[in-house]
Scaffold this motif. Structure first.
Motif, PDB file in Angstrom:
ATOM      1  N   TYR A   1      50.180  31.921  50.626  1.00  0.00           N
ATOM      2  CA  TYR A   1      49.095  31.785  51.598  1.00  0.00           C
ATOM      3  C   TYR A   1      48.814  30.303  51.837  1.00  0.00           C
ATOM      4  CZ  TYR A   1      48.032  36.735  50.882  1.00  0.00           C
ATOM      5  OH  TYR A   1      48.108  38.097  50.810  1.00  0.00           O
ATOM      6  N   LEU A   2      48.332  30.011  53.037  1.00  0.00           N
ATOM      7  CA  LEU A   2      47.839  28.674  53.357  1.00  0.00           C
ATOM      8  C   LEU A   2      46.327  28.691  53.228  1.00  0.00           C
ATOM      9  CD1 LEU A   2      50.020  27.722  56.476  1.00  0.00           C
ATOM     10  CD2 LEU A   2      50.491  27.339  54.056  1.00  0.00           C
ATOM     11  N   SER A   3      45.836  28.001  52.223  1.00  0.00           N
ATOM     12  CA  SER A   3      44.402  27.964  51.984  1.00  0.00           C
ATOM     13  C   SER A   3      43.741  26.879  52.832  1.00  0.00           C
ATOM     14  CB  SER A   3      44.132  27.707  50.500  1.00  0.00           C
ATOM     15  OG  SER A   3      44.626  26.430  50.132  1.00  0.00           O
ATOM     16  N   MET A   4      42.426  26.897  52.847  1.00  0.00           N
ATOM     17  CA  MET A   4      41.695  25.888  53.594  1.00  0.00           C
ATOM     18  C   MET A   4      41.927  24.495  53.000  1.00  0.00           C
ATOM     19  SD  MET A   4      40.384  27.870  55.830  1.00  0.00           S
ATOM     20  CE  MET A   4      41.793  28.945  55.575  1.00  0.00           C
ATOM     21  N   TYR A   5      42.110  24.447  51.686  1.00  0.00           N
ATOM     22  CA  TYR A   5      42.372  23.160  51.042  1.00  0.00           C
ATOM     23  C   TYR A   5      43.709  22.585  51.523  1.00  0.00           C
ATOM     24  CZ  TYR A   5      44.398  20.112  47.501  1.00  0.00           C
ATOM     25  OH  TYR A   5      45.043  19.087  46.863  1.00  0.00           O
TER      26      TYR A   5
ATOM     27  N   CYS B   1      38.434  21.881  63.937  1.00  0.00           N
ATOM     28  CA  CYS B   1      39.865  22.192  64.042  1.00  0.00           C
ATOM     29  C   CYS B   1      40.185  23.494  63.324  1.00  0.00           C
ATOM     30  CB  CYS B   1      40.678  21.040  63.462  1.00  0.00           C
ATOM     31  SG  CYS B   1      42.454  21.344  63.400  1.00  0.00           S
ATOM     32  N   LEU B   2      39.573  23.704  62.170  1.00  0.00           N
ATOM     33  CA  LEU B   2      39.817  24.933  61.412  1.00  0.00           C
ATOM     34  C   LEU B   2      39.365  26.159  62.197  1.00  0.00           C
ATOM     35  CD1 LEU B   2      40.707  26.242  58.762  1.00  0.00           C
ATOM     36  CD2 LEU B   2      38.392  25.868  57.896  1.00  0.00           C
ATOM     37  N   CYS B   3      38.241  26.064  62.844  1.00  0.00           N
ATOM     38  CA  CYS B   3      37.768  27.198  63.658  1.00  0.00           C
ATOM     39  C   CYS B   3      38.753  27.503  64.783  1.00  0.00           C
ATOM     40  CB  CYS B   3      36.383  26.891  64.227  1.00  0.00           C
ATOM     41  SG  CYS B   3      35.076  26.830  62.981  1.00  0.00           S
TER      42      CYS B   3
ATOM     43  N   VAL C   1      45.295  31.919  65.175  1.00  0.00           N
ATOM     44  CA  VAL C   1      46.172  32.745  64.344  1.00  0.00           C
ATOM     45  C   VAL C   1      45.606  34.139  64.130  1.00  0.00           C
ATOM     46  CG1 VAL C   1      47.294  32.898  62.083  1.00  0.00           C
ATOM     47  CG2 VAL C   1      47.098  30.690  63.230  1.00  0.00           C
ATOM     48  N   LYS C   2      44.275  34.227  63.987  1.00  0.00           N
ATOM     49  CA  LYS C   2      43.599  35.500  63.696  1.00  0.00           C
ATOM     50  C   LYS C   2      44.165  36.134  62.417  1.00  0.00           C
ATOM     51  CE  LYS C   2      42.409  36.620  68.469  1.00  0.00           C
ATOM     52  NZ  LYS C   2      42.851  35.323  69.020  1.00  0.00           N
ATOM     53  N   PRO C   3      43.981  35.465  61.269  1.00  0.00           N
ATOM     54  CA  PRO C   3      44.536  36.006  60.012  1.00  0.00           C
ATOM     55  C   PRO C   3      43.842  37.292  59.604  1.00  0.00           C
ATOM     56  CG  PRO C   3      43.102  34.140  59.570  1.00  0.00           C
ATOM     57  CD  PRO C   3      43.235  34.215  61.056  1.00  0.00           C
ATOM     58  N   LEU C   4      44.590  38.147  58.929  1.00  0.00           N
ATOM     59  CA  LEU C   4      44.029  39.404  58.442  1.00  0.00           C
ATOM     60  C   LEU C   4      42.973  39.150  57.367  1.00  0.00           C
ATOM     61  CD1 LEU C   4      47.276  41.590  58.231  1.00  0.00           C
ATOM     62  CD2 LEU C   4      45.541  41.561  60.022  1.00  0.00           C
ATOM     63  N   GLU C   5      43.213  38.145  56.536  1.00  0.00           N
ATOM     64  CA  GLU C   5      42.223  37.726  55.549  1.00  0.00           C
ATOM     65  C   GLU C   5      41.582  36.447  56.073  1.00  0.00           C
ATOM     66  OE1 GLU C   5      43.654  37.692  51.537  1.00  0.00           O
ATOM     67  OE2 GLU C   5      45.232  39.132  52.010  1.00  0.00           O
ATOM     68  N   GLY C   6      40.303  36.487  56.277  1.00  0.00           N
ATOM     69  CA  GLY C   6      39.638  35.428  57.025  1.00  0.00           C
ATOM     70  C   GLY C   6      39.739  34.050  56.439  1.00  0.00           C
ATOM     71  N   ASP C   7      39.858  33.937  55.096  1.00  0.00           N
ATOM     72  CA  ASP C   7      39.805  32.616  54.469  1.00  0.00           C
ATOM     73  C   ASP C   7      41.169  32.053  54.127  1.00  0.00           C
ATOM     74  OD1 ASP C   7      40.299  34.564  52.641  1.00  0.00           O
ATOM     75  OD2 ASP C   7      39.130  33.629  51.028  1.00  0.00           O
ATOM     76  N   ARG C   8      42.261  32.720  54.469  1.00  0.00           N
ATOM     77  CA  ARG C   8      43.586  32.201  54.196  1.00  0.00           C
ATOM     78  C   ARG C   8      44.590  32.819  55.164  1.00  0.00           C
ATOM     79  NH1 ARG C   8      45.151  34.862  48.333  1.00  0.00           N
ATOM     80  NH2 ARG C   8      44.863  37.070  48.885  1.00  0.00           N
ATOM     81  N   ILE C   9      45.697  32.108  55.357  1.00  0.00           N
ATOM     82  CA  ILE C   9      46.682  32.489  56.382  1.00  0.00           C
ATOM     83  C   ILE C   9      47.989  32.826  55.685  1.00  0.00           C
ATOM     84  CG2 ILE C   9      47.995  31.676  58.373  1.00  0.00           C
ATOM     85  CD1 ILE C   9      45.651  29.814  59.009  1.00  0.00           C
TER      86      ILE C   9
END
Length: 571
Positions: free
Chosen positions: A402-406, A432-434, A440-448
């Motif tokens: 996953y690509l995290s916010m960090y 930019c994150l928003c 992308v509209k990830p299935l899990e909101g906090d990671r891609i």
């Protein structure tokens, strides 16, 4: 207490219903209910209902809260079983009850249905090596093969066309057939050698994909490695009319061949092992491309794998970065790609363990030519599944999938610093994150995840935002949905890689033509008849000659060796 199994639950429910239907049980429950209504306490001392009766019905153990202080009186002989062994009497009664119950009837119906069930023959629907063909078809092929050998006795490497046609195979299968049968440059094929090999192949493999796969792989091997492609691609170089000009430049044969092989592995091998399996081979378009090679004389029209223009662009780009021309580039060399367009953090990630380079390349801090081919294809066309996976692996610093916010913030920080240095208005990371999450509209909101990016048609904008400032600024000036509207139309457009290769090839050709013209202009000078060379002119001419010799020495060497995954040696 653990969860009961279904058949045990059925039995316990049935026992409970039997106990509840007992007359004594109902009387006790009515008495207890009336006491509860009156507000009186219920006496839990055992009563006669919880003891063995004269008719032989044992008290339910479920209601025995406490044992009586006095053992029950001895039962009348022959009227009830001994209290020491109530299990036998209880079991017989329970069996009688179960035989009359719905559950027992259900079990009996199932047993009867299974005994009357007729075996069902399900026809085979999965054929990993193709659907078997009629034996008569294979016999006719073997007859044609025998006719060829009767006329030629033995078949050498350059005589494979007629034999390949007899087998019903495309033209460029001929080297795979020749080497699979045991042929070599100095060892021609006999009928026995070839028929033995071909019978083994057609007995196990029944379609073109599985047959070519079996011809290419080594004995007792279930995958195609990079070196397995070499004889076939070399045959294309030697015989295709679109590559006839390469006969005068044999030093470029191996470089073209390994570029083609690198592109095949990049597209076909989805497991990142460098080993192409039969399912991967079957899903690819290798067969159709080989067939197109036979039909199309212009090699540049075959944009999949074999285009010489694409090879020319790739090799020239690599040669520009390879400052010492040892066919390896390091981080510093790669950072000069496209005028330092990539961020230093993504370059560090490319050269890190578990990313996209082999372990030897990471350990030595060098990128091979084959790995550069994969890099350039991924950098210039971020819309393909392999390029998306390539850059996802680079950005996934902790390797958790996953690509995290960090991780996104880590790569965006350098982009912000570059924009501030250029005096460009910056976009805070939160904004930019928003935008990226909306994109992308990830299935899990906090990671891609990788699946999120492959499902998103604008993944290339996502990647450029975090590590390619030039392309990011270019996207900011365009309508991001314009390309999506073009994809919805029926018109097939060239891929981003094809557009890039065409543009770069024109620039490289124009640059080379300009250099040649400059050289001609420099030599096209009119001298007077009485012109005489003095000592200074002689020295100048000698220095020019020496410079030309150095220039010639700096040309691509005729023989180089480099390794890919410690398996492929190019010479």
């Amino acid at each position: 207490m653990g969860k009961l199994k279904p058949h045990l639950r059925l039995k316990i429910d049935e026992l409970f219903l039997r106990w509840l239907s007992e007359t004594d049980t109902q009387e006790i429950l009515r008495e207890n209910l009336s006491l509860i209504k009156k507000g009186e306490n219920i006496d839990y001392t055992p009563s006669s209902a919880f003891q063995y009766k004269s008719h032989g019905s044992p008290a339910s153990p479920l209601l025995r809260v406490s044992s009586p202080t006095t053992p029950p009186c001895s039962p009348i002989p022959n009227s009830t079983p001994s209290p020491r062994s109530p299990r036998r009497r209880s079991t017989n009664k329970l069996s009688t009850s179960l035989s009359k119950s719905l559950t027992a009837k259900l079990f009996e119906d199932r047993k009867a249905a299974e005994s009357n069930r007729q075996p069902v023959n399900v026809p085979q629907f999965y054929f990993p090596y193709g659907r078997p063909v009629d034996a008569g078809v294979n016999e006719k092929v073997l007859e044609k093969v025998s006719e060829v050998f009767r006329s030629l006795q033995v078949i050498r490497k350059h005589e494979m066309d007629e034999l390949t046609l007899a087998c019903g195979c495309p033209k460029y299968w001929r080297m795979a057939l020749f080497h699979a049968a045991g042929g070599k440059d100095d060892v021609p094929l006999t009928e026995e050698m070839f028929v033995t090999m071909w019978q083994r192949v057609i007995s196990e493999c029944h379609d073109d994909s599985s047959r070519l796969f079996r011809l290419l792989v080594k004995p007792k091997c279930n995958y195609i490695s990079a070196e397995d492609w070499y004889p076939m691609i070399q045959d294309v170089v030697n015989s295709h009319p679109g590559l006839s000009f390469l006969q005068d430049a044999p030093e470029f044969h191996s470089r073209y061949i390994h570029t083609v092989i690198a592109r095949i592995i990049y597209v076909v091998n989805r497991s990142w092992t460098g080993k192409i399996t039969l399912p991967e081979f079957r899903r690819s378009n290798i067969l159709s491309v080989l067939q197109l090679l036979e039909e199309e004389d212009d090699i540049n029209q075959i944009t999949d794998f074999f285009s010489y223009e694409h090879f020319y662009v790739i090799y020239c780009k690599f040669w520009e970065l390879d400052s010492n021309h040892d066919l390896f580039i390091d981080k510093k060399d790669l950072s000069r790609h496209n005028e330092h367009a990539l961020s230093s953090r993504i370059i560090d990630s490319i050269f890190s363990h578990g990313s996209v380079l082999s372990s030897n390349s990471v350990q030595e801090g060098l990128m091979s030519y084959t790995e550069f081919v994969w890099f350039l294809l991924s950098e210039e066309d971020k819309k393909t599944p392999m390029s998306i996976e390539y850059w996802f692996r680079c950005m996934d610093l902790d390797g958790d999938g996953y690509l995290s916010m960090y991780e996104l913030q880590y790569f965006y920080e350098e982009q912000l610093a570059k924009m501030e240095g250029l005096g460009i208005e910056t976009l805070p990371f939160e904004d930019c994150l928003c935008q990226m999450l909306d994109l992308v509209k990830p299935l899990e909101g906090d990671r891609i995840s990788l699946r999120d990016l492959k499902a998103c048609k604008l993944a290339y904008i996502f990647f450029d935002t975090f590590f390619n400032l030039e392309k990011y600024l270019d996207h900011e000036q365009r309508d991001p949905f314009a390309n999506m509207r073009n994809e919805e139309t029926d018109l097939a457009e060239p891929s981003d890689w094809e557009k890039y290769a065409a543009e770069e090839y024109e620039l490289l050709v124009a640059e080379e033509a300009g250099q040649e013209q400059s050289a001609l202009d420099a030599t096209d000078v009119e001298y007077q008849d009485d012109f005489e060379l003095d000592d200074e002119d002689d020295e100048a001419i000698m220095s020019i000659d020496e410079a030309m010799k150095k220039l010639a020495a700096s040309e691509p060497p005729e023989s180089r060796t480099w390794n890919h995954n410690n398996n492929t040696t190019i010479s």
